[in-house]
Design a protein around this motif. Structure first.
Motif, PDB file in Angstrom:
ATOM      1  N   GLU A  22       0.827  -1.212   0.000  1.00 17.67           N
ATOM      2  CA  GLU A  22       0.000   0.000   0.000  1.00 17.67           C
ATOM      3  C   GLU A  22       0.860   1.261   0.000  1.00 17.67           C
ATOM      4  N   LEU A  23       1.958   1.241   0.719  1.00 17.51           N
ATOM      5  CA  LEU A  23       2.873   2.382   0.754  1.00 17.51           C
ATOM      6  C   LEU A  23       3.389   2.691  -0.648  1.00 17.51           C
ATOM      7  N   PHE A  24       3.837   1.675  -1.365  1.00 14.92           N
ATOM      8  CA  PHE A  24       4.368   1.890  -2.707  1.00 14.92           C
ATOM      9  C   PHE A  24       3.275   2.248  -3.708  1.00 14.92           C
ATOM     10  N   LYS A  25       2.092   1.676  -3.569  1.00 15.14           N
ATOM     11  CA  LYS A  25       0.988   2.038  -4.461  1.00 15.14           C
ATOM     12  C   LYS A  25       0.635   3.512  -4.294  1.00 15.14           C
ATOM     13  N   LYS A  26       0.587   3.968  -3.062  1.00 17.81           N
ATOM     14  CA  LYS A  26       0.281   5.376  -2.789  1.00 17.81           C
ATOM     15  C   LYS A  26       1.358   6.279  -3.389  1.00 17.81           C
ATOM     16  N   TYR A  27       2.607   5.897  -3.207  1.00 21.00           N
ATOM     17  CA  TYR A  27       3.713   6.676  -3.762  1.00 21.00           C
ATOM     18  C   TYR A  27       3.574   6.803  -5.282  1.00 21.00           C
ATOM     19  N   LEU A  28       3.367   5.686  -5.965  1.00 24.91           N
ATOM     20  CA  LEU A  28       3.274   5.730  -7.425  1.00 24.91           C
ATOM     21  C   LEU A  28       2.047   6.493  -7.893  1.00 24.91           C
ATOM     22  N   ARG A  29       0.929   6.333  -7.200  1.00 21.44           N
ATOM     23  CA  ARG A  29      -0.276   7.092  -7.563  1.00 21.44           C
ATOM     24  C   ARG A  29      -0.004   8.580  -7.452  1.00 21.44           C
ATOM     25  N   ASP A  30       0.603   8.996  -6.341  1.00 15.72           N
ATOM     26  CA  ASP A  30       0.889  10.412  -6.137  1.00 15.72           C
ATOM     27  C   ASP A  30       1.854  10.949  -7.185  1.00 15.72           C
ATOM     28  N   LEU A  31       2.794  10.128  -7.567  1.00 17.81           N
ATOM     29  CA  LEU A  31       3.859  10.566  -8.462  1.00 17.81           C
ATOM     30  C   LEU A  31       3.406  10.709  -9.906  1.00 17.81           C
ATOM     31  N   VAL A  32       2.562   9.823 -10.372  1.00 24.75           N
ATOM     32  CA  VAL A  32       2.204   9.840 -11.793  1.00 24.75           C
ATOM     33  C   VAL A  32       0.895  10.575 -12.082  1.00 24.75           C
ATOM     34  N   PRO A  34      -1.411  13.443 -13.143  1.00 23.52           N
ATOM     35  CA  PRO A  34      -1.065  14.556 -14.032  1.00 23.52           C
ATOM     36  C   PRO A  34      -1.079  15.928 -13.359  1.00 23.52           C
ATOM     37  N   ASN A  35      -1.844  16.121 -12.312  1.00 21.97           N
ATOM     38  CA  ASN A  35      -1.928  17.421 -11.655  1.00 21.97           C
ATOM     39  C   ASN A  35      -0.975  17.551 -10.478  1.00 21.97           C
ATOM     40  N   THR A  36       0.044  16.722 -10.439  1.00 25.22           N
ATOM     41  CA  THR A  36       0.981  16.733  -9.339  1.00 25.22           C
ATOM     42  C   THR A  36       1.844  17.992  -9.399  1.00 25.22           C
ATOM     43  N   THR A  37       1.928  18.695  -8.272  1.00 27.98           N
ATOM     44  CA  THR A  37       2.711  19.926  -8.230  1.00 27.98           C
ATOM     45  C   THR A  37       3.904  19.811  -7.286  1.00 27.98           C
ATOM     46  N   PHE A  38       4.104  18.678  -6.659  1.00 28.90           N
ATOM     47  CA  PHE A  38       5.208  18.551  -5.718  1.00 28.90           C
ATOM     48  C   PHE A  38       6.485  18.105  -6.422  1.00 28.90           C
ATOM     49  N   ASP A  39       7.582  18.304  -5.743  1.00 27.34           N
ATOM     50  CA  ASP A  39       8.900  17.920  -6.248  1.00 27.34           C
ATOM     51  C   ASP A  39       9.037  16.403  -6.167  1.00 27.34           C
ATOM     52  N   THR A  40       9.189  15.747  -7.312  1.00 22.70           N
ATOM     53  CA  THR A  40       9.244  14.283  -7.329  1.00 22.70           C
ATOM     54  C   THR A  40      10.452  13.750  -6.578  1.00 22.70           C
ATOM     55  N   GLU A  41      11.565  14.451  -6.654  1.00 22.55           N
ATOM     56  CA  GLU A  41      12.771  13.996  -5.949  1.00 22.55           C
ATOM     57  C   GLU A  41      12.567  14.059  -4.443  1.00 22.55           C
ATOM     58  N   GLU A  42      12.004  15.146  -3.956  1.00 21.10           N
ATOM     59  CA  GLU A  42      11.777  15.289  -2.514  1.00 21.10           C
ATOM     60  C   GLU A  42      10.749  14.273  -2.013  1.00 21.10           C
ATOM     61  N   GLN A  43       9.682  14.083  -2.777  1.00 19.11           N
ATOM     62  CA  GLN A  43       8.660  13.096  -2.411  1.00 19.11           C
ATOM     63  C   GLN A  43       9.271  11.693  -2.361  1.00 19.11           C
ATOM     64  N   THR A  44      10.112  11.384  -3.329  1.00 19.86           N
ATOM     65  CA  THR A  44      10.759  10.076  -3.369  1.00 19.86           C
ATOM     66  C   THR A  44      11.679   9.900  -2.174  1.00 19.86           C
ATOM     67  N   ARG A  45      12.402  10.939  -1.816  1.00 21.14           N
ATOM     68  CA  ARG A  45      13.280  10.854  -0.631  1.00 21.14           C
ATOM     69  C   ARG A  45      12.474  10.525   0.628  1.00 21.14           C
ATOM     70  N   LEU A  82      11.139   0.194 -12.126  1.00 21.70           N
ATOM     71  CA  LEU A  82      10.798  -0.010 -13.533  1.00 21.70           C
ATOM     72  C   LEU A  82       9.660   0.917 -13.976  1.00 21.70           C
ATOM     73  N   VAL A  83       8.716   1.188 -13.081  1.00 20.12           N
ATOM     74  CA  VAL A  83       7.647   2.144 -13.405  1.00 20.12           C
ATOM     75  C   VAL A  83       8.240   3.542 -13.568  1.00 20.12           C
ATOM     76  N   LEU A  84       9.142   3.920 -12.684  1.00 20.11           N
ATOM     77  CA  LEU A  84       9.764   5.241 -12.787  1.00 20.11           C
ATOM     78  C   LEU A  84      10.558   5.372 -14.083  1.00 20.11           C
ATOM     79  N   ALA A  85      11.251   4.293 -14.473  1.00 18.45           N
ATOM     80  CA  ALA A  85      12.003   4.315 -15.730  1.00 18.45           C
ATOM     81  C   ALA A  85      11.047   4.442 -16.918  1.00 18.45           C
ATOM     82  N   GLU A  86       9.952   3.718 -16.870  1.00 17.38           N
ATOM     83  CA  GLU A  86       8.964   3.781 -17.945  1.00 17.38           C
ATOM     84  C   GLU A  86       8.398   5.195 -18.089  1.00 17.38           C
TER      85      GLU A  86
END
Length: 151
Positions: A22-32, A34-45, A82-86
């Motif tokens: 669930e943690l990783f699903k939430k992360y990927l949902r938030d990241l991909v 289209p209306n995401t305005t946060f810094d992807t690097e900071e969120q990933t950290r 692999l999703v991030l690379a895609e």
């Protein structure tokens, strides 16, 4: 996150796996989104910091499923990578593989196998090489991390 830590403390392996998923699903949902305005690097950290805490607790003597946890985390992180690379989210992917390799080095020192992680880094290296300059940088980073994994 609190439920995940409770599951780890209670040695409920099924719930631990569910919480990590669930943690990783939430992360990927938030990241991909289209209306995401946060810094992807900071969120990933932030997510990788949580993952590192899970990994650290999983290596404590209080947690009886260390090997299973490492195997599961490795598989999840491979899928995330692999999703991030895609999606060509290179900055986020760089954070994921650097933090994953750091956990891998610690796992190797603890006698846990790193072959799945090495395989993931090799797959990433091969798949990103032809995807522009960002992909080539990731391919070089993945190669270096793979070679230095057990040092």
């Amino acid at each position: 996150m609190e439920c995940l830590l409770d599951a780890m403390a209670g040695h409920r392996w099924f719930r631990v796996r569910y919480g990590i998923n669930e943690l990783f699903k939430k992360y990927l949902r938030d990241l991909v989104e289209p209306n995401t305005t946060f810094d992807t690097e900071e969120q990933t950290r932030r997510y990788m910091e949580l993952t590192s805490l899970i990994f650290e607790y999983g290596h404590s003597p209080a947690f009886p499923f260390s090997e299973s946890l490492w195997t599961y985390l490795s598989a999840c992180l491979e899928s995330v990578g692999l999703v991030l690379a895609e999606q060509q989210l290179w900055r986020a992917l760089s954070v994921v593989i650097e933090e994953t390799a750091a956990m891998g080095r610690q796992a190797a020192r603890s006698g846990l196998q790193t072959a799945p992680l090495q395989h993931f880094l090799r797959r990433l290296e091969d798949s990103c090489h032809g995807k522009g300059e960002g992909g080539r940088e990731i391919a070089r980073l993945a190669r270096n991390l793979r070679f230095n994994l057990e040092v």
